[in-house]
Design a protein around this motif. Structure first.
Motif, PDB file in Angstrom:
ATOM      1  N   GLN A  24    -139.779  70.981  46.739  1.00 49.15           N
ATOM      2  CA  GLN A  24    -139.043  72.056  47.565  1.00 49.15           C
ATOM      3  C   GLN A  24    -138.717  71.429  48.929  1.00 49.15           C
ATOM      4  O   GLN A  24    -137.815  71.911  49.348  1.00 49.15           O
ATOM      5  CB  GLN A  24    -139.762  73.295  47.688  1.00 49.15           C
ATOM      6  N   ALA A  25    -139.191  70.229  49.124  1.00 48.07           N
ATOM      7  CA  ALA A  25    -139.069  69.663  50.601  1.00 48.07           C
ATOM      8  C   ALA A  25    -137.814  68.588  50.622  1.00 48.07           C
ATOM      9  O   ALA A  25    -137.588  67.858  51.655  1.00 48.07           O
ATOM     10  CB  ALA A  25    -140.264  69.090  50.998  1.00 48.07           C
ATOM     11  N   GLN A  26    -136.791  69.029  49.752  1.00 45.36           N
ATOM     12  CA  GLN A  26    -135.980  67.998  49.541  1.00 45.36           C
ATOM     13  C   GLN A  26    -134.412  68.951  49.733  1.00 45.36           C
ATOM     14  O   GLN A  26    -134.370  69.708  49.037  1.00 45.36           O
ATOM     15  CB  GLN A  26    -135.827  67.192  48.272  1.00 45.36           C
ATOM     16  N   HIS A  27    -133.702  68.021  50.199  1.00 43.95           N
ATOM     17  CA  HIS A  27    -132.217  68.660  50.241  1.00 43.95           C
ATOM     18  C   HIS A  27    -131.597  68.221  48.803  1.00 43.95           C
ATOM     19  O   HIS A  27    -131.779  67.123  48.772  1.00 43.95           O
ATOM     20  CB  HIS A  27    -131.417  67.783  51.633  1.00 43.95           C
ATOM     21  N   THR A  28    -130.896  69.193  48.419  1.00 37.99           N
ATOM     22  CA  THR A  28    -130.253  68.874  47.221  1.00 37.99           C
ATOM     23  C   THR A  28    -128.822  69.331  47.141  1.00 37.99           C
ATOM     24  O   THR A  28    -128.334  70.263  47.638  1.00 37.99           O
ATOM     25  CB  THR A  28    -131.018  69.859  46.063  1.00 37.99           C
ATOM     26  N   PHE A  29    -128.079  68.300  46.723  1.00 35.83           N
ATOM     27  CA  PHE A  29    -126.463  68.418  46.559  1.00 35.83           C
ATOM     28  C   PHE A  29    -126.373  68.362  45.079  1.00 35.83           C
ATOM     29  O   PHE A  29    -127.102  67.494  44.425  1.00 35.83           O
ATOM     30  CB  PHE A  29    -125.738  67.183  47.140  1.00 35.83           C
ATOM     31  N   GLY A  30    -125.180  69.095  44.713  1.00 36.15           N
ATOM     32  CA  GLY A  30    -124.960  69.390  43.338  1.00 36.15           C
ATOM     33  C   GLY A  30    -123.624  69.346  42.857  1.00 36.15           C
ATOM     34  O   GLY A  30    -122.948  69.828  43.741  1.00 36.15           O
ATOM     35  N   LEU A  31    -123.322  69.092  41.593  1.00 30.83           N
ATOM     36  CA  LEU A  31    -121.867  69.231  41.089  1.00 30.83           C
ATOM     37  C   LEU A  31    -121.875  70.264  40.011  1.00 30.83           C
ATOM     38  O   LEU A  31    -122.801  69.920  39.077  1.00 30.83           O
ATOM     39  CB  LEU A  31    -121.220  67.983  40.779  1.00 30.83           C
ATOM     40  N   PRO A  89    -126.538  84.704  31.791  1.00 32.44           N
ATOM     41  CA  PRO A  89    -126.613  85.862  30.890  1.00 32.44           C
ATOM     42  C   PRO A  89    -125.437  86.923  30.997  1.00 32.44           C
ATOM     43  O   PRO A  89    -124.759  87.062  32.110  1.00 32.44           O
ATOM     44  CB  PRO A  89    -127.833  86.767  31.167  1.00 32.44           C
ATOM     45  N   ARG A  90    -124.681  87.356  30.002  1.00 31.32           N
ATOM     46  CA  ARG A  90    -123.627  88.517  30.050  1.00 31.32           C
ATOM     47  C   ARG A  90    -124.039  89.552  30.689  1.00 31.32           C
ATOM     48  O   ARG A  90    -125.222  90.352  30.436  1.00 31.32           O
ATOM     49  CB  ARG A  90    -123.215  88.778  28.762  1.00 31.32           C
ATOM     50  N   VAL A  91    -123.706  89.950  32.019  1.00 28.51           N
ATOM     51  CA  VAL A  91    -124.277  91.005  32.788  1.00 28.51           C
ATOM     52  C   VAL A  91    -123.464  92.458  33.138  1.00 28.51           C
ATOM     53  O   VAL A  91    -123.702  93.239  33.490  1.00 28.51           O
ATOM     54  CB  VAL A  91    -124.874  90.609  34.267  1.00 28.51           C
ATOM     55  N   GLU A  92    -122.225  92.198  32.476  1.00 25.37           N
ATOM     56  CA  GLU A  92    -121.115  93.377  32.467  1.00 25.37           C
ATOM     57  C   GLU A  92    -120.194  93.386  31.430  1.00 25.37           C
ATOM     58  O   GLU A  92    -120.012  92.052  30.923  1.00 25.37           O
ATOM     59  CB  GLU A  92    -120.373  93.192  33.989  1.00 25.37           C
ATOM     60  N   LYS A  93    -119.482  94.311  30.995  1.00 25.85           N
ATOM     61  CA  LYS A  93    -118.712  94.250  29.822  1.00 25.85           C
ATOM     62  C   LYS A  93    -117.321  93.509  29.927  1.00 25.85           C
ATOM     63  O   LYS A  93    -116.753  93.138  29.076  1.00 25.85           O
ATOM     64  CB  LYS A  93    -118.469  95.745  29.531  1.00 25.85           C
ATOM     65  N   LYS A  94    -117.113  93.366  31.454  1.00 28.35           N
ATOM     66  CA  LYS A  94    -115.774  92.519  31.523  1.00 28.35           C
ATOM     67  C   LYS A  94    -115.988  91.095  31.129  1.00 28.35           C
ATOM     68  O   LYS A  94    -114.733  90.543  30.808  1.00 28.35           O
ATOM     69  CB  LYS A  94    -115.271  92.580  33.098  1.00 28.35           C
ATOM     70  N   ILE A  95    -116.930  90.499  31.510  1.00 25.29           N
ATOM     71  CA  ILE A  95    -117.295  89.266  30.853  1.00 25.29           C
ATOM     72  C   ILE A  95    -118.058  89.290  29.619  1.00 25.29           C
ATOM     73  O   ILE A  95    -119.242  89.649  29.468  1.00 25.29           O
ATOM     74  CB  ILE A  95    -118.056  88.257  31.945  1.00 25.29           C
ATOM     75  N   GLY A  96    -117.411  88.934  28.419  1.00 25.81           N
ATOM     76  CA  GLY A  96    -118.003  89.135  27.082  1.00 25.81           C
ATOM     77  C   GLY A  96    -118.606  87.903  26.588  1.00 25.81           C
ATOM     78  O   GLY A  96    -118.714  88.029  25.510  1.00 25.81           O
ATOM     79  N   SER A  97    -119.150  87.075  27.523  1.00 25.03           N
ATOM     80  CA  SER A  97    -119.702  85.947  27.026  1.00 25.03           C
ATOM     81  C   SER A  97    -121.075  85.598  27.762  1.00 25.03           C
ATOM     82  O   SER A  97    -121.452  85.928  28.852  1.00 25.03           O
ATOM     83  CB  SER A  97    -119.010  84.640  27.021  1.00 25.03           C
ATOM     84  N   HIS A  98    -122.141  85.030  26.906  1.00 30.03           N
ATOM     85  CA  HIS A  98    -123.270  84.473  27.679  1.00 30.03           C
ATOM     86  C   HIS A  98    -122.827  82.911  27.920  1.00 30.03           C
ATOM     87  O   HIS A  98    -121.973  82.525  27.106  1.00 30.03           O
ATOM     88  CB  HIS A  98    -124.385  84.312  26.549  1.00 30.03           C
ATOM     89  N   VAL A  99    -123.310  82.179  28.801  1.00 27.81           N
ATOM     90  CA  VAL A  99    -122.882  81.055  29.301  1.00 27.81           C
ATOM     91  C   VAL A  99    -123.880  79.941  29.475  1.00 27.81           C
ATOM     92  O   VAL A  99    -124.879  80.437  30.120  1.00 27.81           O
ATOM     93  CB  VAL A  99    -122.094  81.216  30.586  1.00 27.81           C
ATOM     94  N   LEU A 100    -123.657  78.820  28.861  1.00 22.02           N
ATOM     95  CA  LEU A 100    -124.442  77.557  29.293  1.00 22.02           C
ATOM     96  C   LEU A 100    -123.420  76.714  30.342  1.00 22.02           C
ATOM     97  O   LEU A 100    -122.171  76.421  29.943  1.00 22.02           O
ATOM     98  CB  LEU A 100    -124.783  76.806  27.930  1.00 22.02           C
ATOM     99  N   HIS A 101    -124.042  76.081  31.349  1.00 21.30           N
ATOM    100  CA  HIS A 101    -123.425  75.530  32.445  1.00 21.30           C
ATOM    101  C   HIS A 101    -124.075  74.205  32.649  1.00 21.30           C
ATOM    102  O   HIS A 101    -125.357  74.044  32.792  1.00 21.30           O
ATOM    103  CB  HIS A 101    -123.357  76.346  33.428  1.00 21.30           C
ATOM    104  N   LEU A 102    -123.323  73.061  32.648  1.00 23.76           N
ATOM    105  CA  LEU A 102    -123.983  71.849  33.062  1.00 23.76           C
ATOM    106  C   LEU A 102    -123.625  71.591  34.504  1.00 23.76           C
ATOM    107  O   LEU A 102    -122.595  71.421  35.022  1.00 23.76           O
ATOM    108  CB  LEU A 102    -123.388  70.896  32.202  1.00 23.76           C
ATOM    109  N   MET A 103    -124.840  70.879  35.449  1.00 27.31           N
ATOM    110  CA  MET A 103    -124.568  70.696  36.598  1.00 27.31           C
ATOM    111  C   MET A 103    -125.331  69.230  36.753  1.00 27.31           C
ATOM    112  O   MET A 103    -126.103  68.836  36.077  1.00 27.31           O
ATOM    113  CB  MET A 103    -125.493  71.742  37.511  1.00 27.31           C
ATOM    114  N   LEU A 104    -125.163  68.698  37.890  1.00 30.65           N
ATOM    115  CA  LEU A 104    -125.633  67.262  38.136  1.00 30.65           C
ATOM    116  C   LEU A 104    -126.250  67.446  39.661  1.00 30.65           C
ATOM    117  O   LEU A 104    -125.397  67.792  40.542  1.00 30.65           O
ATOM    118  CB  LEU A 104    -124.713  65.924  38.280  1.00 30.65           C
ATOM    119  N   GLU A 105    -127.264  67.198  39.929  1.00 32.88           N
ATOM    120  CA  GLU A 105    -128.116  67.044  41.228  1.00 32.88           C
ATOM    121  C   GLU A 105    -128.110  65.796  41.767  1.00 32.88           C
ATOM    122  O   GLU A 105    -128.537  64.740  40.995  1.00 32.88           O
ATOM    123  CB  GLU A 105    -129.311  68.044  41.203  1.00 32.88           C
ATOM    124  N   PHE A 106    -128.294  65.439  43.125  1.00 34.49           N
ATOM    125  CA  PHE A 106    -128.462  64.441  43.701  1.00 34.49           C
ATOM    126  C   PHE A 106    -129.438  64.776  44.867  1.00 34.49           C
ATOM    127  O   PHE A 106    -129.231  65.659  45.590  1.00 34.49           O
ATOM    128  CB  PHE A 106    -127.143  63.802  44.375  1.00 34.49           C
TER     129      PHE A 106
END
Length: 139
Positions: free
Chosen positions: A25-32, A122-139
């Motif tokens: 937790q003691a690190q600054h994290t930048f991500g894409l 997770p899908r949290v409302e009816k307007k968005i009809g999908s569950h999502v997997l998302h890829l990020m890179l952290e530095f």
């Protein structure tokens, strides 16, 4: 069966875990933000470029191109639990002015100072009809 060595290992892990969490937790994290996969609806935008910053205290802010092809900005807090994170935030750019965001994610290890991270949204409302997997890179 009782095994003193396993019990000692368990107690050691439990004693070291808070220290490891404090160290991480003691690190600054930048991500894409990079790409997403929407299930079952594949009509959403899967190219989600953006950036984020996580302060050592857990405060998190970022922006990205969202699934409905709009720009989103979010501000919130990230809790770290070893390789797992949970980010809660308010996010703009969808159907309401600001809506809640809850994103658990897992680190896939670190190579040469870069950490790939997979998030589940997770899908949290009816307007968005999908569950999502998302890829990020952290530095």
């Amino acid at each position: 069966m009782f095994c003193p060595a396993r019990l000692a290992l368990l107690f050691t892990a439990l004693a070291v875990a808070p220290c490891a969490q404090a160290q991480a937790q003691a690190q600054h994290t930048f991500g894409l933000h990079l790409v997403s996969y929407h299930e079952p609806d594949k009509t959403y935008n899967n190219t989600n470029p953006g950036m984020y910053y996580r302060h050592p205290d857990g405060w998190t802010a970022g922006f990205y191109r969202n699934s409905v092809r709009r720009d989103s900005i979010y501000i919130g807090y990230t809790w770290k639990y070893g390789i797992f994170d949970i980010t809660t935030a308010g996010v703009s750019g969808y159907f309401d002015k600001v809506q809640p965001l809850l994103v658990p994610s897992v680190s896939l290890g670190t190579w040469y100072g870069v950490t790939p991270r997979i998030a589940y949204i997770p899908r949290v409302e009816k307007k968005i009809g999908s569950h999502v997997l998302h890829l990020m890179l952290e530095f």
